[in-house]
Each structure stands twice: as C-alpha cells, then as structure tokens.
Design a protein around this motif. Structure first.
Motif, PDB file in Angstrom:
ATOM      1  N   THR A  74       0.717  -4.062 -31.732  1.00  8.03           N
ATOM      2  CA  THR A  74       0.659  -4.983 -30.599  1.00  8.03           C
ATOM      3  C   THR A  74       1.648  -4.577 -29.513  1.00  8.03           C
ATOM      4  O   THR A  74       1.346  -4.686 -28.318  1.00  8.03           O
ATOM      5  N   SER A 107       0.467  -3.663 -25.755  1.00  4.20           N
ATOM      6  CA  SER A 107       0.983  -4.432 -24.620  1.00  4.20           C
ATOM      7  C   SER A 107       1.683  -3.529 -23.617  1.00  4.20           C
ATOM      8  O   SER A 107       1.538  -3.707 -22.399  1.00  4.20           O
ATOM      9  N   THR A 166       3.846 -12.868 -20.946  1.00  2.00           N
ATOM     10  CA  THR A 166       3.291 -14.125 -21.443  1.00  2.00           C
ATOM     11  C   THR A 166       1.762 -14.091 -21.458  1.00  2.00           C
ATOM     12  O   THR A 166       1.126 -14.538 -22.415  1.00  2.00           O
ATOM     13  N   ILE A 193       0.045 -12.204 -24.360  1.00  4.42           N
ATOM     14  CA  ILE A 193       0.023 -12.833 -25.690  1.00  4.42           C
ATOM     15  C   ILE A 193      -1.362 -13.384 -25.999  1.00  4.42           C
ATOM     16  O   ILE A 193      -1.936 -13.125 -27.061  1.00  4.42           O
ATOM     17  N   SER A 194      -1.913 -14.152 -25.050  1.00  4.93           N
ATOM     18  CA  SER A 194      -3.254 -14.696 -25.272  1.00  4.93           C
ATOM     19  C   SER A 194      -4.313 -13.605 -25.204  1.00  4.93           C
ATOM     20  O   SER A 194      -5.312 -13.652 -25.921  1.00  4.93           O
ATOM     21  N   GLY A 225      -2.386 -10.260 -32.891  1.00  2.60           N
ATOM     22  CA  GLY A 225      -3.431 -11.164 -32.424  1.00  2.60           C
ATOM     23  C   GLY A 225      -4.565 -11.290 -33.417  1.00  2.60           C
ATOM     24  O   GLY A 225      -5.024 -12.394 -33.730  1.00  2.60           O
ATOM     25  N   PHE A 267       4.980 -16.046 -30.904  1.00  2.01           N
ATOM     26  CA  PHE A 267       4.284 -16.013 -29.616  1.00  2.01           C
ATOM     27  C   PHE A 267       4.956 -16.958 -28.619  1.00  2.01           C
ATOM     28  O   PHE A 267       5.112 -16.624 -27.436  1.00  2.01           O
ATOM     29  N   ALA A 313       8.243 -15.511 -27.434  1.00  2.00           N
ATOM     30  CA  ALA A 313       7.978 -14.417 -26.490  1.00  2.00           C
ATOM     31  C   ALA A 313       7.618 -14.964 -25.113  1.00  2.00           C
ATOM     32  O   ALA A 313       8.045 -14.422 -24.085  1.00  2.00           O
ATOM     33  N   ALA A 314       6.838 -16.053 -25.061  1.00  2.00           N
ATOM     34  CA  ALA A 314       6.472 -16.655 -23.774  1.00  2.00           C
ATOM     35  C   ALA A 314       7.694 -17.227 -23.070  1.00  2.00           C
ATOM     36  O   ALA A 314       7.867 -17.068 -21.851  1.00  2.00           O
TER      37      ALA A 314
END
Length: 320
Positions: A98, A102, A254, A257-258, A273, A295, A298-299
């Motif tokens: 991940t 990212s 942020t 993440i989604s 994820g 998560f 992280a946000a």
C-alpha cells in the motif's frame, strides 16, 4: 512557526484519542466479536462462556477499551482468526504494498496536475483550457471504481499491457532486478487509475489560483513596468500560485486511503485496502478495528501535515 506546530500537535492528540474510542465503540456493534470464528460452533455454551471470561470479553466496554488501546500502543492488535496469525504481522506484510502504491500514485498525480493546471490557467478561455477543464469535469463525474474497471478491462485484458492481479510475478527472487521491475509493473496500472481521477481537483485549484493571480494589482504593476511576459509568469504568477498546492500533499494522503480500498480490491492487489474489505466480509473483528484505527490516524496526520506545509508557504494563517 513552532508555536503553530505545537498547538496543532496538541489538537491532534485528543483527535486520535477520540478516534480510537469511536472505532472501539462502533466495533462493539459489529455482528460477533473477537471470539467469532475462533471456536468450534459445536462447543457447548458453558465452554464458550469460560473462554469469553478468560479473554476478558465479558468485562465492561471501558475495561476492554483500555486493554485494547494498551495493546495497540505496543503494537499488539490481537489475533486474526481468518489468517491464524497476529494482526500486526499481517498488516506488516500488506503495508509495504500500500505504501508503494500510494507513493507512485502521488508522484503521478503531481506530474499530471501541475502541467495541466499551469497550461489551463495561463491559456484560460482557449481550446486548451476547455479541453483540460472538460477532462476535470469528466473526472469529477466518474466514480473511481468504474474508471478502474474500465482501465483494467482495456489495458489489462484487451491490450495486455499490464498485469491484471497480484503485486509481483510468482517465482522471482526478492531483491533481483526482475523482482523490482515486476513489482513496478503490477502497481503501475492501479496507480495511474487513481492518479487520473484524483488529480482533477488539484488541476482545477491550480487553474483558479493562476487565473485569480493574473488579475492582481502587483501583476498589472509588473506589466506596466515593462517586465516580459515570461518573467511575469515565472517570477510572479507561478510563484504565488504553485506554492499553495504543496498544502494539498497531506490531503492527498487522506484521499488515497479511501481510493486504495477500492483499487486494491478491483486489481487484486494485496495491500491494506484489500485486507480491510476481506476482513469486513469475514467479520475478522481484530483486523477491522486495527485497520480503521490506522486509516483514521493516517487521515488525521495528513491534515496536520497539510496545515504545517500551508503555514510554511503562507505565514498569514499561523496562530500567534
């Protein structure tokens, strides 16, 4: 500057504590609990009750929360009943995939967004600007998972330019050039899919900044003094328009993440994820709570990073 950072850190810590409480409380409403799936369904209720008592699952929620958050601070999130291994070890196996996905996505996003935003803002109301703006409108209107499926179908299955699942080809030795190249090939299409959709907001923001800056008084003054058009753009317009984009860096984290949750599932990419969705479907209580907490942290840290970067490029927002 340092006062601002310290004050933001003091606000961030209660946010993380509140997040952990919300994650734990919401997890209590999930079907089942940490014992689900770990014992034979045919075991008698008396034995199940003894196991629950031994694991502390009958304790009040605040006692369970204290035990859980104490373990989380030390890196102990419990045991995954689905994978039959510690949650920390399981996340450690997936977090690298991940992270690289990212990172490559962020690089692609800025490589795409900055030139397009500059061109669209400098040549606003031209066919170039209309083309780029049309792309951003299309990006805003297209759901990420739909776009990813189209990218996978076209470039993965129809053209065969990219691998369609996994993170590396089987049988390669870790550390070898073939292994590294295979890893890059596997994350290239997922990263491009996220970048092409995620970059549209940055393009629009940069365009708006450039168009707005071109109308400022100091730009008109620079032109009136005889400054060349290239000097006006390079020394004044771009300098004042591009710097705020740096503040988007934390918010992009942020947003990723989604994005990775859907992208990893669609491309069969073994990251956090995909692990999150698998754990939700299997009701793997320990893994779900650990990932939601990570998560969320992280946000929060991404928002903190954005505020710090923005305070550096624009000192006016600093708290005195």
């Amino acid at each position: 500057m340092w006062k601002f950072i310290v004050r933001r850190l003091l606000v961030t810590f209660p946010q993380i504590v509140l997040l952990s409480i919300l994650v734990f409380v919401m997890a209590q409403f999930m079907p089942g609990d940490a014992l689900t799936g770990q014992v034979d369904p045919n075991v008698s209720p008396e034995i199940k009750q003894q196991i629950r008592e031994r694991l502390g699952l009958n304790n009040p929620w605040y006692v369970q929360y204290t035990d859980w958050i104490g373990g989380a601070v030390t890196g102990d999130f419990g045991q995954s009943f689905r994978f039959k291994m510690p949650v920390t070890d399981l996340i450690e196996q997936r977090i690298y995939n991940t992270f690289w996905l990212s990172l490559v996505t962020l690089i692609f996003m800025y490589i795409i967004a900055v030139p397009l935003g500059i061109i669209s803002g400098r040549y606003n109301d031209t066919w170039l600007d209309q083309t780029i703006t049309g792309y951003t409108y299309l990006g805003f209107a297209t759901p990420l998972f739909i776009f990813a499926l189209v990218m996978l179908w076209i470039f993965g299955y129809q053209f065969g330019w990219f691998p369609t699942s996994g993170s590396v080809a089987p049988g390669l030795s870790p550390g070898s050039w073939d292994y590294v190249w295979s890893k890059f090939q596997h994350l290239l299409l997922p990263a491009l899919s996220m970048a092409l959709i995620g970059t549209v907001s940055t393009v629009q923001y940069l365009r708006s900044e450039i168009v707005d800056t071109k109308q400022r008084d100091f730009i008109i003054t620079a032109r009136a003094k005889g400054a060349s058009e290239s000097r006006v753009y390079n020394r004044h317009i771009l300098r004042n328009s591009v710097l705020p984009i740096a503040a988007f860096f934390g918010w992009e984290i942020t947003g990723l993440i989604s994005g990775t949750i859907f992208i990893e599932r669609i491309f069969g990419y073994p990251g956090m994820g995909a692990l999150f969705l698998e754990s939700v479907l299997m009701r793997d209580y320990s893994v779900v709570t650990a990932l939601v907490l990570l998560f969320g942290v992280a946000a929060i840290l991404g928002a903190l990073l954005s505020d710090i970067i923005l305070s550096i490029v624009d000192p006016r927002i600093r708290i005195k």
